[in-house]
Design an enzyme around this catalytic site. Structure first.
Site, mmCIF file in Angstrom:
data_model
loop_
_atom_site.group_PDB
_atom_site.id
_atom_site.type_symbol
_atom_site.label_atom_id
_atom_site.label_comp_id
_atom_site.label_asym_id
_atom_site.label_seq_id
_atom_site.Cartn_x
_atom_site.Cartn_y
_atom_site.Cartn_z
ATOM 1 N N ASP A 1 6.157 -0.864 -13.678
ATOM 2 C CA ASP A 1 5.327 -2.034 -13.958
ATOM 3 C C ASP A 1 4.501 -1.663 -15.182
ATOM 4 O O ASP A 1 3.634 -0.803 -15.108
ATOM 5 C CB ASP A 1 4.447 -2.310 -12.732
ATOM 6 C CG ASP A 1 3.444 -3.430 -12.956
ATOM 7 O OD1 ASP A 1 3.302 -3.896 -14.113
ATOM 8 O OD2 ASP A 1 2.791 -3.825 -11.975
ATOM 9 N N TYR B 1 -5.714 4.903 -6.382
ATOM 10 C CA TYR B 1 -4.896 3.718 -6.607
ATOM 11 C C TYR B 1 -4.667 3.473 -8.091
ATOM 12 O O TYR B 1 -5.594 3.292 -8.850
ATOM 13 C CB TYR B 1 -5.558 2.477 -5.999
ATOM 14 C CG TYR B 1 -4.721 1.240 -6.222
ATOM 15 C CD1 TYR B 1 -3.602 0.998 -5.423
ATOM 16 C CD2 TYR B 1 -4.996 0.356 -7.247
ATOM 17 C CE1 TYR B 1 -2.803 -0.103 -5.634
ATOM 18 C CE2 TYR B 1 -4.206 -0.763 -7.465
ATOM 19 C CZ TYR B 1 -3.108 -0.982 -6.655
ATOM 20 O OH TYR B 1 -2.315 -2.074 -6.868
ATOM 21 N N LYS C 1 1.348 0.459 -7.353
ATOM 22 C CA LYS C 1 2.116 0.807 -6.167
ATOM 23 C C LYS C 1 3.470 1.361 -6.506
ATOM 24 O O LYS C 1 3.835 1.536 -7.644
ATOM 25 C CB LYS C 1 2.231 -0.410 -5.266
ATOM 26 C CG LYS C 1 1.371 -0.260 -4.046
ATOM 27 C CD LYS C 1 1.499 -1.390 -3.089
ATOM 28 C CE LYS C 1 2.438 -2.490 -3.427
ATOM 29 N NZ LYS C 1 2.245 -3.197 -4.647
HETATM 30 P P1 13P Z 1 2.035 -4.344 -8.136
HETATM 31 O O1 13P Z 1 2.101 -2.999 -7.446
HETATM 32 O O2 13P Z 1 3.323 -5.091 -8.028
HETATM 33 O O3 13P Z 1 1.506 -4.239 -9.515
HETATM 34 O O4 13P Z 1 1.041 -5.232 -7.289
HETATM 35 C C1 13P Z 1 -0.279 -4.868 -7.182
HETATM 36 C C2 13P Z 1 -0.883 -5.657 -6.080
HETATM 37 O O5 13P Z 1 -1.228 -5.089 -5.086
HETATM 38 C C3 13P Z 1 -1.014 -7.097 -6.234
HETATM 39 O O6 13P Z 1 -1.694 -7.703 -5.183
HETATM 40 MG MG MG Z 2 1.470 -5.106 -11.217
HETATM 41 MG MG MG Z 3 5.177 -4.573 -8.745
#
Ligand code: 13P
Ligand code: MG
Ligand code: MG
Ligand code: 13P
Length: 370
Positions: A11, A233, A236
């Site tokens: 991402d 964090y 993800k």
């Molecule tokens: P991503 O990990 O897809 O960037 O999403 C982050 C998230 O928790 C959106 O609520």
């Molecule tokens: Mg994201």
């Molecule tokens: Mg994502």
């Protein structure tokens, strides 16, 4: 000839928020990999997205963990990040945790699923791309495909599948792995992979009795855990997986059937909620309601001499409408729970939380109960 099939994803900026990948980023990736193909670094490629994750699907002969392939992916993500910054995309460079490439992209933020194998005469292969969830989301469907005869008829009726498969499971807290045979050790396997935030299926191998080479995986999953890598964090670990199908393996339809439940996974909204995994076509692979729900895309290819056909967008099919409807109902039901578990994850699994601050603020107001 042995072919390596690699999916490397990151991402590098959401459009808007965490919804989708901007087309400019995909275009940069396409240009970059077209060059790499022209220079014979890779044999073939496909660029895709799932939600805000940019997916580089590549074939080559460099094997897994190849420095030149990882470096190509890293450079691609860096270039896409620059464009993401120019456009002011959200969380530009989110998954690039280091400033400089060190030879292997592992532990640097992007997710990787790779396997090297001897091509069969016809090689159907599926790239599964997920957003708003974690690697453990693959435990349920991979188990269903390769171990559950109620999902995979071939385990019962196809002599070449009948002996079952071997699962490599990683304990991502202890950094250990274990090989478990199915059906012999199925209950042990289920005992650990049910705890999907800790034990994740990394690879599946054929049994020694199979005609397929024993040391060549038939499935591989990305298992990177960003918050562990960075200690906090930073985005993800939206996972990807590769599954080969047919001829001694589950049929393509058995592979896809494993996603017909809309099973519950973790990682929705701020990486801190449970929700149903909705199988969708690429046109619906954008995360909207409450940043979700978690989604999975399946791109099917035929592979020949390292070259891949155009992908078939396998979940873009009315046959999965009922699963999507069910997922919508479950999503609606879970959402009504607001901040309550089990919609919100248990404290130890949340990706960020105000709880330590709340506890500090309340401090001495907590009195011992006599
Ligand atoms: P991503 O990990 O897809 O960037 O999403 C982050 C998230 O928790 C959106 O609520
Ligand atoms: Mg994201
Ligand atoms: Mg994502
Ligand atoms: P074909 O006979 O079309 O190869 O299909 C085999 C099969 O049963 C797949 O499920």
């Amino acid at each position: 000839m042995k072919t390596t099939f690699s999916i490397i994803k990151a991402d590098v900026g959401g459009w808007p928020g965490h919804a989708l990948v901007h087309p400019d980023l995909k275009e940069i990736a396409r240009t970059k990999l077209t060059d790499a193909k022209r220079n014979n670094l890779i044999l073939d490629f496909n660029i895709a997205h799932c939600g805000d994750d940019l997916e580089l699907i590549m074939t080559h002969t460099n094997g897994v963990d190849a420095k030149e392939i990882h470096s190509l992916a890293w450079d691609t993500f860096c270039e896409a990040t620059e464009r993401a910054r120019d456009l002011g995309l959200y969380g530009a460079g989110q998954d690039l945790l280091c400033d400089a490439f060190s030879g292997n992209i592992k532990g640097m933020g992007p997710g990787i699923a790779e396997m090297e194998f001897t091509e069969r005469k016809a090689e159907p292969i599926v790239a599964f791309l997920m957003d708003k969830t974690e690697p453990g989301a693959f435990n349920f469907p991979i188990f269903k495909m390769f171990a559950d005869p109620f999902n995979t008829a071939g385990l019962i009726i196809d002599p070449s599948c009948h002996d079952g498969f071997i699962f490599e499971v990683w304990d991502i807290h202890e950094h250990k792995n274990v090989m478990l045979k199915s059906p012999e050790e199925m209950y042990d396997l289920l005992a650990i992979i049910g705890a999907k935030s800790r034990f994740v299926i990394k690879r599946v191998f054929p049994k020694p009795s199979s005609k397929l080479p024993k040391d060549e995986p038939v499935s591989a999953i990305s298992t990177e855990k960003l918050y562990q890598i960075a200690g906090e964090y930073v985005g993800k670990d939206d996972p990807v997986g590769i599954v080969r199908a047919q001829s001694g393996l589950p049929a393509l339809g058995e592979v896809l059937e494993a996603f017909s439940l809309g099973h519950l996974v973790s990682g929705w909204m701020r990486g801190s909620h449970n929700g149903p995994l909705m199988p969708v076509g690429l046109k619906d692979a954008q995360c909207t309601r409450f940043d979700g729900p978690p989604r999975v895309v399946a791109l099917g290819f035929q592979l020949k001499n390292g070259h891949i056909t155009e992908p078939v967008d396998l979940f873009d099919d009315p046959a999965f409408d009922l699963t999507r409807r069910k997922a919508q109902d479950i999503m609606d039901y879970l959402r009504r729970h607001g901040p309550f578990e089990p919609h919100r994850l248990p404290m130890e699994d949340m990706e960020y939380t105000t709880l330590p601050k709340v506890m500090k603020k309340l401090g001495t107001r907590f009195k011992k109960i006599k």
